[in-house]
Design a protein around this motif. Structure first.
Motif, PDB file in Angstrom:
ATOM      1  N   UNK A 258       0.923  -1.244  -0.041  1.00 21.09           N
ATOM      2  CA  UNK A 258       0.120   0.061  -0.083  1.00 21.09           C
ATOM      3  C   UNK A 258       0.902   1.449  -0.105  1.00 21.09           C
ATOM      4  N   UNK A 259       2.035   1.152   0.575  1.00 20.23           N
ATOM      5  CA  UNK A 259       2.894   2.269   0.570  1.00 20.23           C
ATOM      6  C   UNK A 259       3.330   2.598  -0.967  1.00 20.23           C
TER       7      UNK A 259
ATOM      8  N   UNK B 208       2.483   6.171  -5.704  1.00 19.74           N
ATOM      9  CA  UNK B 208       1.802   6.465  -7.206  1.00 19.74           C
ATOM     10  C   UNK B 208       0.691   7.757  -6.924  1.00 19.74           C
ATOM     11  N   UNK B 209      -0.291   7.652  -5.965  1.00 20.34           N
ATOM     12  CA  UNK B 209      -1.285   8.513  -5.987  1.00 20.34           C
ATOM     13  C   UNK B 209      -0.544  10.050  -5.840  1.00 20.34           C
ATOM     14  N   UNK B 210       0.373  10.115  -4.636  1.00 21.44           N
ATOM     15  CA  UNK B 210       0.918  11.418  -4.507  1.00 21.44           C
ATOM     16  C   UNK B 210       1.743  11.987  -5.944  1.00 21.44           C
ATOM     17  N   UNK B 211       2.329  11.171  -6.777  1.00 22.72           N
ATOM     18  CA  UNK B 211       3.111  11.628  -7.798  1.00 22.72           C
ATOM     19  C   UNK B 211       2.208  11.694  -8.940  1.00 22.72           C
ATOM     20  N   UNK B 212       0.876  11.134  -9.114  1.00 21.35           N
ATOM     21  CA  UNK B 212       0.163  11.486 -10.268  1.00 21.35           C
ATOM     22  C   UNK B 212      -1.339  12.027 -10.001  1.00 21.35           C
ATOM     23  N   UNK B 213      -1.685  12.352  -8.728  1.00 16.53           N
ATOM     24  CA  UNK B 213      -3.117  12.790  -8.534  1.00 16.53           C
ATOM     25  C   UNK B 213      -3.175  14.332  -9.159  1.00 16.53           C
TER      26      UNK B 213
ATOM     27  N   UNK C  48       1.905  -4.341 -10.286  1.00 12.20           N
ATOM     28  CA  UNK C  48       2.639  -4.714  -9.201  1.00 12.20           C
ATOM     29  C   UNK C  48       2.085  -5.952  -8.731  1.00 12.20           C
ATOM     30  N   UNK C  49       0.969  -6.495  -8.781  1.00 14.39           N
ATOM     31  CA  UNK C  49       0.535  -7.656  -8.135  1.00 14.39           C
ATOM     32  C   UNK C  49       0.746  -8.870  -9.225  1.00 14.39           C
ATOM     33  N   UNK C  50       0.196  -8.740 -10.296  1.00 17.33           N
ATOM     34  CA  UNK C  50       0.113  -9.759 -11.324  1.00 17.33           C
ATOM     35  C   UNK C  50       0.961  -9.529 -12.630  1.00 17.33           C
ATOM     36  N   UNK C  51       1.722  -8.398 -12.909  1.00 20.59           N
ATOM     37  CA  UNK C  51       2.639  -8.208 -13.929  1.00 20.59           C
ATOM     38  C   UNK C  51       1.884  -7.819 -14.928  1.00 20.59           C
ATOM     39  N   UNK C  52       0.563  -7.214 -14.726  1.00 26.81           N
ATOM     40  CA  UNK C  52      -0.547  -6.654 -15.974  1.00 26.81           C
ATOM     41  C   UNK C  52       0.130  -5.527 -16.533  1.00 26.81           C
ATOM     42  N   UNK C  53      -0.388  -5.204 -17.658  1.00 22.77           N
ATOM     43  CA  UNK C  53       0.110  -4.167 -18.596  1.00 22.77           C
ATOM     44  C   UNK C  53      -1.096  -3.460 -19.403  1.00 22.77           C
ATOM     45  N   UNK C  54      -1.034  -2.255 -19.758  1.00 22.86           N
ATOM     46  CA  UNK C  54      -1.898  -1.628 -20.593  1.00 22.86           C
ATOM     47  C   UNK C  54      -2.071  -2.213 -22.019  1.00 22.86           C
ATOM     48  N   UNK C  55      -3.133  -2.456 -22.128  1.00 28.60           N
ATOM     49  CA  UNK C  55      -3.341  -3.413 -23.481  1.00 28.60           C
ATOM     50  C   UNK C  55      -3.398  -2.378 -24.601  1.00 28.60           C
ATOM     51  N   UNK C  56      -3.006  -3.052 -25.876  1.00 28.70           N
ATOM     52  CA  UNK C  56      -2.849  -2.200 -26.985  1.00 28.70           C
ATOM     53  C   UNK C  56      -3.922  -2.583 -28.028  1.00 28.70           C
TER      54      UNK C  56
ATOM     55  N   UNK D 216      -5.154   7.785   0.613  1.00 27.39           N
ATOM     56  CA  UNK D 216      -4.255   8.264  -0.214  1.00 27.39           C
ATOM     57  C   UNK D 216      -4.883   9.138  -1.308  1.00 27.39           C
ATOM     58  N   UNK D 217      -6.073   8.833  -1.666  1.00 31.79           N
ATOM     59  CA  UNK D 217      -6.745   9.685  -2.893  1.00 31.79           C
ATOM     60  C   UNK D 217      -6.977  11.348  -2.364  1.00 31.79           C
ATOM     61  N   UNK D 218      -7.047  11.387  -1.031  1.00 32.70           N
ATOM     62  CA  UNK D 218      -7.126  12.743  -0.349  1.00 32.70           C
ATOM     63  C   UNK D 218      -5.751  13.425  -0.437  1.00 32.70           C
ATOM     64  N   UNK D 219      -4.784  13.286  -0.858  1.00 36.76           N
ATOM     65  CA  UNK D 219      -3.368  13.772  -0.834  1.00 36.76           C
ATOM     66  C   UNK D 219      -3.446  15.169  -1.358  1.00 36.76           C
ATOM     67  N   UNK D 220      -3.349  16.371  -0.446  1.00 36.42           N
ATOM     68  CA  UNK D 220      -3.438  17.545  -0.920  1.00 36.42           C
ATOM     69  C   UNK D 220      -4.718  17.979  -1.680  1.00 36.42           C
ATOM     70  N   UNK D 221      -5.706  17.370  -1.366  1.00 34.44           N
ATOM     71  CA  UNK D 221      -6.937  17.680  -1.979  1.00 34.44           C
ATOM     72  C   UNK D 221      -7.315  19.107  -1.638  1.00 34.44           C
TER      73      UNK D 221
END
Length: 243
Positions: A6-7, A12-17, A87-95, A193-198
């Motif tokens: 979860x860290x 990820x949220x802090x860097x991308x929100x 992170x969990x299953x090695x999934x990827x964004x599909x093309x 985490x979604x509330x980061x600097x909201x």
């Protein structure tokens, strides 16, 4: 499978929100009053006894914000879901067209179309999703005829207590986040985490919103109000509907 940290999600949220909030503000900046007025129904405003330019402007801007933010945040959550699954299953964004996420688990290839909530589309849009799934399954089996491909419509919030739709599965809310992460409580754990600097981000947005209301109100008053300040409905209708 790698247990979700979860860290890592919080980082990820802090860097991308911030990207979501920046797009909210940028979307307001691109809004043009006359473009929106052409798509609105002036008869409705008259029937509702709207008397001021600001009432019309707030209605226009608020409707735009509501629709636009749902789309923007849905896109952002899609990115978060793909990150978590990676992170969990090695999934990827599909093309593949109409497919957002692919990952392998238990000898199966999962193809996932990610939507915000359960009531995202009409029958035609759902039909197109089914077609996309069938096309994706045929494509993936071209190089491996024995590959078992499972199609999933994943919805980031809401409920659907009948997930088996025949040709695909529909997982909503808790079921969706658990499906992509293996964590039954992730749907709750994401809230913090979604509330980061909201608050800071919303203060910035409120300033841009106020400026847009003032700007559009002034523009509307100059274009569609008479000298006494009353809305000139005939002028507005001619702008909106005259051939």
């Amino acid at each position: 499978m790698t247990p979700l940290n979860l860290d890592d999600v919080a980082r990820y949220v802090e860097l991308n929100i911030g990207a979501f909030h920046e797009k909210r503000i940028a979307s307001l900046g691109r809004l043009k009053l006359k473009d929106v007025l052409k798509r609105k129904n002036p008869y409705m405003y008259r029937a509702k006894h709207v008397l001021t330019a600001e009432q019309i402007i707030r209605g226009i801007v608020d409707a735009h914000i509501s629709s636009n933010e749902e789309t923007l945040f849905g896109d952002w959550l899609e990115g978060l879901a793909i990150f978590i699954n990676g992170q969990v299953y090695g999934g990827w964004k599909s093309g593949i067209t109409g497919v957002d996420l692919e990952f392998d688990r238990d000898g199966r290839r999962y193809i996932v179309a990610i939507k915000s909530g359960p009531n995202w589309g009409n029958s035609s849009q759902i039909g197109q999703m089914k077609t996309n799934f069938l096309t994706a399954q045929r494509t993936l089996r071209t190089g491996n005829s024995g590959l078992q491909v499972v199609a999933v419509n994943g919805c980031c919030y809401g409920r659907d207590n009948n997930p088996d739709k025949g040709s695909y599965y529909k997982y909503c809310g808790q079921r969706f986040w658990s499906f992509i992460s293996g964590d039954d409580q992730l749907y709750v754990e994401l809230i913090e985490p979604l509330g980061f600097k909201a608050r800071e981000r919303n203060d910035e947005f409120a300033e841009s919103y106020g400026q847009m209301i003032n700007k559009f109100t002034r523009e509307f008053t100059l274009e569609f109000c008479d000298e006494q300040g009353a809305i000139d409905w005939t002028r507005l209708l001619r702008f909106n509907s005259e051939a």
